[in-house]
Design a protein around this motif. Structure first.
Motif, PDB file in Angstrom:
ATOM      1  N   LEU A 119      60.154  22.890  37.748  1.00 19.54           N
ATOM      2  CA  LEU A 119      61.395  23.320  37.108  1.00 19.54           C
ATOM      3  C   LEU A 119      62.400  23.877  38.107  1.00 19.54           C
ATOM      4  CD1 LEU A 119      59.840  25.129  33.994  1.00 19.54           C
ATOM      5  CD2 LEU A 119      60.740  22.806  34.117  1.00 19.54           C
ATOM      6  N   ASN A 120      62.000  23.958  39.390  1.00 24.92           N
ATOM      7  CA  ASN A 120      62.881  24.478  40.444  1.00 24.92           C
ATOM      8  C   ASN A 120      63.384  25.887  40.148  1.00 24.92           C
ATOM      9  OD1 ASN A 120      63.005  22.492  42.556  1.00 24.92           O
ATOM     10  ND2 ASN A 120      64.131  21.159  41.134  1.00 24.92           N
ATOM     11  N   LEU A 121      62.482  26.724  39.682  1.00 27.97           N
ATOM     12  CA  LEU A 121      62.834  28.118  39.444  1.00 27.97           C
ATOM     13  C   LEU A 121      62.512  28.938  40.689  1.00 27.97           C
ATOM     14  CD1 LEU A 121      61.409  28.690  35.842  1.00 27.97           C
ATOM     15  CD2 LEU A 121      63.771  28.182  36.504  1.00 27.97           C
ATOM     16  N   PRO A 122      63.428  29.764  41.170  1.00 29.83           N
ATOM     17  CA  PRO A 122      63.125  30.645  42.293  1.00 29.83           C
ATOM     18  C   PRO A 122      62.061  31.675  41.895  1.00 29.83           C
ATOM     19  CG  PRO A 122      65.502  30.470  41.949  1.00 29.83           C
ATOM     20  CD  PRO A 122      64.838  29.868  40.750  1.00 29.83           C
ATOM     21  N   ILE A 123      61.081  31.844  42.764  1.00 33.99           N
ATOM     22  CA  ILE A 123      59.965  32.749  42.498  1.00 33.99           C
ATOM     23  C   ILE A 123      60.062  33.961  43.411  1.00 33.99           C
ATOM     24  CG2 ILE A 123      57.452  33.009  42.460  1.00 33.99           C
ATOM     25  CD1 ILE A 123      58.534  31.080  40.386  1.00 33.99           C
ATOM     26  N   ALA A 124      59.977  35.152  42.845  1.00 31.47           N
ATOM     27  CA  ALA A 124      59.885  36.395  43.609  1.00 31.47           C
ATOM     28  C   ALA A 124      58.465  36.928  43.455  1.00 31.47           C
ATOM     29  CB  ALA A 124      60.893  37.421  43.097  1.00 31.47           C
ATOM     30  N   HIS A 125      57.782  37.130  44.575  1.00 30.19           N
ATOM     31  CA  HIS A 125      56.348  37.451  44.565  1.00 30.19           C
ATOM     32  C   HIS A 125      56.103  38.846  45.143  1.00 30.19           C
ATOM     33  CE1 HIS A 125      52.046  36.429  46.165  1.00 30.19           C
ATOM     34  NE2 HIS A 125      52.002  37.013  44.976  1.00 30.19           N
ATOM     35  N   ILE A 126      55.473  39.700  44.369  1.00 27.43           N
ATOM     36  CA  ILE A 126      55.114  41.058  44.788  1.00 27.43           C
ATOM     37  C   ILE A 126      53.640  41.091  45.192  1.00 27.43           C
ATOM     38  CG2 ILE A 126      54.931  43.466  44.029  1.00 27.43           C
ATOM     39  CD1 ILE A 126      57.164  42.873  42.014  1.00 27.43           C
ATOM     40  N   HIS A 127      53.338  41.814  46.259  1.00 31.49           N
ATOM     41  CA  HIS A 127      51.959  42.027  46.747  1.00 31.49           C
ATOM     42  C   HIS A 127      51.351  40.773  47.374  1.00 31.49           C
ATOM     43  CE1 HIS A 127      50.745  46.149  46.155  1.00 31.49           C
ATOM     44  NE2 HIS A 127      51.283  46.173  44.950  1.00 31.49           N
ATOM     45  N   GLY A 128      52.177  39.976  48.036  1.00 36.42           N
ATOM     46  CA  GLY A 128      51.638  38.868  48.801  1.00 36.42           C
ATOM     47  C   GLY A 128      51.174  39.317  50.180  1.00 36.42           C
ATOM     48  N   GLY A 129      50.509  38.410  50.886  1.00 35.13           N
ATOM     49  CA  GLY A 129      50.087  38.672  52.251  1.00 35.13           C
ATOM     50  C   GLY A 129      48.820  39.477  52.397  1.00 35.13           C
ATOM     51  N   GLU A 130      48.233  39.904  51.297  1.00 36.73           N
ATOM     52  CA  GLU A 130      47.025  40.723  51.368  1.00 36.73           C
ATOM     53  C   GLU A 130      45.786  39.840  51.488  1.00 36.73           C
ATOM     54  OE1 GLU A 130      47.131  43.689  48.238  1.00 36.73           O
ATOM     55  OE2 GLU A 130      49.277  44.018  48.551  1.00 36.73           O
ATOM     56  N   ILE A 131      44.685  40.457  51.848  1.00 35.71           N
ATOM     57  CA  ILE A 131      43.434  39.724  52.003  1.00 35.71           C
ATOM     58  C   ILE A 131      42.356  40.420  51.189  1.00 35.71           C
ATOM     59  CG2 ILE A 131      41.556  39.242  53.618  1.00 35.71           C
ATOM     60  CD1 ILE A 131      43.560  38.535  55.709  1.00 35.71           C
ATOM     61  N   THR A 132      41.623  39.632  50.417  1.00 37.31           N
ATOM     62  CA  THR A 132      40.437  40.128  49.705  1.00 37.31           C
ATOM     63  C   THR A 132      39.382  39.040  49.785  1.00 37.31           C
ATOM     64  OG1 THR A 132      41.461  39.345  47.647  1.00 37.31           O
ATOM     65  CG2 THR A 132      41.648  41.688  48.119  1.00 37.31           C
ATOM     66  N   PHE A 133      38.629  39.051  50.870  1.00 39.91           N
ATOM     67  CA  PHE A 133      37.667  37.985  51.123  1.00 39.91           C
ATOM     68  C   PHE A 133      36.626  37.861  50.016  1.00 39.91           C
ATOM     69  CE2 PHE A 133      38.750  39.017  55.676  1.00 39.91           C
ATOM     70  CZ  PHE A 133      39.480  37.865  55.888  1.00 39.91           C
ATOM     71  N   GLY A 134      36.381  38.956  49.293  1.00 42.30           N
ATOM     72  CA  GLY A 134      35.310  38.945  48.309  1.00 42.30           C
ATOM     73  C   GLY A 134      35.729  38.539  46.920  1.00 42.30           C
ATOM     74  N   ALA A 135      36.894  37.901  46.758  1.00 38.83           N
ATOM     75  CA  ALA A 135      37.346  37.509  45.423  1.00 38.83           C
ATOM     76  C   ALA A 135      38.070  36.168  45.488  1.00 38.83           C
ATOM     77  CB  ALA A 135      38.277  38.577  44.839  1.00 38.83           C
ATOM     78  N   ILE A 136      37.949  35.390  44.416  1.00 42.02           N
ATOM     79  CA  ILE A 136      38.671  34.110  44.372  1.00 42.02           C
ATOM     80  C   ILE A 136      40.175  34.337  44.323  1.00 42.02           C
ATOM     81  CG2 ILE A 136      36.783  32.849  43.292  1.00 42.02           C
ATOM     82  CD1 ILE A 136      38.255  33.097  40.621  1.00 42.02           C
ATOM     83  N   ASP A 137      40.595  35.572  44.011  1.00 40.62           N
ATOM     84  CA  ASP A 137      42.015  35.904  44.022  1.00 40.62           C
ATOM     85  C   ASP A 137      42.641  35.612  45.381  1.00 40.62           C
ATOM     86  OD1 ASP A 137      41.343  36.858  41.552  1.00 40.62           O
ATOM     87  OD2 ASP A 137      41.535  38.968  42.065  1.00 40.62           O
ATOM     88  N   GLU A 138      41.848  35.682  46.449  1.00 42.52           N
ATOM     89  CA  GLU A 138      42.325  35.385  47.794  1.00 42.52           C
ATOM     90  C   GLU A 138      43.039  34.032  47.849  1.00 42.52           C
ATOM     91  OE1 GLU A 138      42.156  35.509  52.238  1.00 42.52           O
ATOM     92  OE2 GLU A 138      42.268  36.967  50.618  1.00 42.52           O
ATOM     93  N   VAL A 139      42.455  33.022  47.217  1.00 41.23           N
ATOM     94  CA  VAL A 139      43.018  31.673  47.250  1.00 41.23           C
ATOM     95  C   VAL A 139      44.324  31.617  46.470  1.00 41.23           C
ATOM     96  CG1 VAL A 139      42.600  29.257  46.645  1.00 41.23           C
ATOM     97  CG2 VAL A 139      40.710  30.690  47.473  1.00 41.23           C
ATOM     98  N   PHE A 140      44.323  32.187  45.280  1.00 42.70           N
ATOM     99  CA  PHE A 140      45.514  32.126  44.440  1.00 42.70           C
ATOM    100  C   PHE A 140      46.677  32.887  45.067  1.00 42.70           C
ATOM    101  CE2 PHE A 140      42.171  31.696  41.017  1.00 42.70           C
ATOM    102  CZ  PHE A 140      42.368  30.345  40.840  1.00 42.70           C
ATOM    103  N   ARG A 141      46.391  34.025  45.698  1.00 44.49           N
ATOM    104  CA  ARG A 141      47.467  34.827  46.296  1.00 44.49           C
ATOM    105  C   ARG A 141      48.232  34.031  47.350  1.00 44.49           C
ATOM    106  NH1 ARG A 141      44.563  38.044  48.735  1.00 44.49           N
ATOM    107  NH2 ARG A 141      44.103  39.356  46.940  1.00 44.49           N
ATOM    108  N   HIS A 142      47.509  33.402  48.264  1.00 44.40           N
ATOM    109  CA  HIS A 142      48.181  32.676  49.336  1.00 44.40           C
ATOM    110  C   HIS A 142      48.868  31.412  48.814  1.00 44.40           C
ATOM    111  CE1 HIS A 142      46.434  35.579  51.872  1.00 44.40           C
ATOM    112  NE2 HIS A 142      45.251  35.024  52.019  1.00 44.40           N
ATOM    113  N   ALA A 143      48.293  30.793  47.787  1.00 44.55           N
ATOM    114  CA  ALA A 143      48.944  29.637  47.182  1.00 44.55           C
ATOM    115  C   ALA A 143      50.269  30.039  46.539  1.00 44.55           C
ATOM    116  CB  ALA A 143      48.023  28.990  46.153  1.00 44.55           C
ATOM    117  N   ILE A 144      50.283  31.179  45.871  1.00 41.95           N
ATOM    118  CA  ILE A 144      51.524  31.669  45.263  1.00 41.95           C
ATOM    119  C   ILE A 144      52.568  31.944  46.354  1.00 41.95           C
ATOM    120  CG2 ILE A 144      52.568  33.584  43.990  1.00 41.95           C
ATOM    121  CD1 ILE A 144      49.943  33.756  42.374  1.00 41.95           C
TER     122      ILE A 144
END
Length: 386
Positions: A119-144
């Motif tokens: 949809l070409n919507l500009p995305i503003a992302h809060i709390h990016g750049g963090e690392i949590t090796f012990g959670a699958i959230d790690e993958v989603f964060r960097h993808a976002i």
């Protein structure tokens, strides 16, 4: 007026957003509305959209994602993501905010961002750049991060990591953690009021416990939780207050163990959610935090509050010296809890500074949302080689 859509999928992100939402309400050039999804719409997780409605926040859409399992299996999470992409596609196509604001790293947040890309919507992302090796959230964060157009990391270290991922420097604003803004409002409550509201003794100061599931599988979640419970059984001189885990695979196992623990012990209590203001108030009145929540790393330093961080879920995330990292073994957890409760340890934290910011994140975020040009330069991302 410039419209800002805000995606919220759980009590955890909504509590962090609150100062930013308040700042947007004070803005003369912004209007915002919430796209509510995930655990907010599930009875088994407390139907926390009621907190949003009670605060009279504008809700632009409700997007159901979770099935009857509540996202408690890996396959149900994958299916929920599919429903989320489809549901957010319809909602965003209808409303089309000028900027879509998202936070963090969860699968349900990722679904909203994935739907916004075509949809070409500009995305503003809060709390990016963090690392949590012990959670699958790690993958989603960097993808976002790679799909987002504006970045609001909590620390300079996290901003550097976003630059390393090829994001242009002008897109990045080190804001600090928005949740810390809640500490500057003067709306926190004392122990006596918390006792009245929740019927739980806060004298002597209690232990607040939040454990989320391990991404290593149900067996690991079961064992980690059991080890923590064994350690907590040695605590008899104060209340133990459990807050509920996220809507993740293994969450129902943790809930079952919490229910059994509370049933067997008179000093144990469980809450689906304190609510964001009461939760921070509870941290201010607590003796220690135990578990593996990001809150144990981000908010607790502001209270000089000892934190026992169990297992590897938060591995890689910046921590202050109030955090005691411990393996998910009952003896080690018990030793760490006793250290956390030792007045001598807390005395060493008297000069502790919170590495996650100064409590002024919302103003930094809103200033960018108000002033950034909504043009092709914003949407046409380039890869910035180092």
């Amino acid at each position: 007026m410039r419209s800002i859509g805000v995606v919220t999928t759980a009590r955890s992100d909504y509590g962090i957003y609150r100062p930013v939402l308040d700042a947007m309400e004070r803005s003369s050039t912004l209007e915002y509305g919430l796209f509510v999804s995930g655990a907010h719409l599930a009875e088994k997780y407390g139907m926390t959209i009621r907190e949003i409605e009670a605060a009279d926040r504008p809700v632009w859409a409700r997007i159901p994602m979770l099935d009857e399992s509540g996202g408690d299996t890996d396959a149900s999470v994958a299916r929920a993501m599919g429903r989320g992409v489809s549901g957010f596609a319809d909602a965003l196509a209808q409303k089309r905010p000028d900027i879509l604001m998202v936070l963090g790293d969860r699968f349900d947040m990722f679904a909203a961002v994935a739907a916004s890309v075509p949809l070409n919507l500009p995305i503003a992302h809060i709390h990016g750049g963090e690392i949590t090796f012990g959670a699958i959230d790690e993958v989603f964060r960097h993808a976002i991060t790679k799909m987002a157009h504006l970045h609001f990391p909590a620390t300079e270290e996290y901003a550097a990591r976003i630059r390393q991922m090829g994001e242009e420097d002008w897109r990045i604003t080190v804001s600090g953690a928005p949740s810390l803004d809640n500490l500057t409002t003067g709306n926190l409550h004392g122990a006596a009021e918390l006792e009245t509201v929740f019927g739980i003794p806060f004298s002597p100061p209690p232990i607040v416990v939040t454990l989320h599931s391990s991404t290593r599988g149900l067996e690991s979640t079961r064992d980690d939780c059991a080890a923590m419970m064994d350690a907590l059984r040695t605590i008899e001189d104060r209340a133990i207050i459990f807050t509920a885990p996220n809507a993740d695979p293994g969450g129902l196992e943790i809930r079952a163990q919490i229910a059994a623990f509370v049933a067997e012990r008179t000093n144990a209590h469980s809450l689906e959610s304190f609510g964001s203001a009461h939760y921070l108030s509870a941290l201010g009145a607590a003796a220690a935090v135990v578990g593996n929540s990001s809150s144990g790393l981000i908010e607790t330093p502001s209270f000089r509050l000892p934190t026992v961080n169990i297992g590897d879920r938060q591995d890689g995330r910046t921590r202050a010296r109030n955090v005691i990292d411990v393996a998910p073994e009952s003896g080690a957890i018990g030793d760490a809890i006793r250290r956390a409760l030792d007045p001598a340890f807390r005395e060493t934290l008297s000069d502790l500074a919170n590495p996650y910011g100064d409590g002024n994140a919302a103003s930094r975020i809103v200033e960018v949302l108000e002033t950034v040009e909504l043009d092709d330069r914003l949407l046409a991302k380039r890869f910035a080689d180092l």
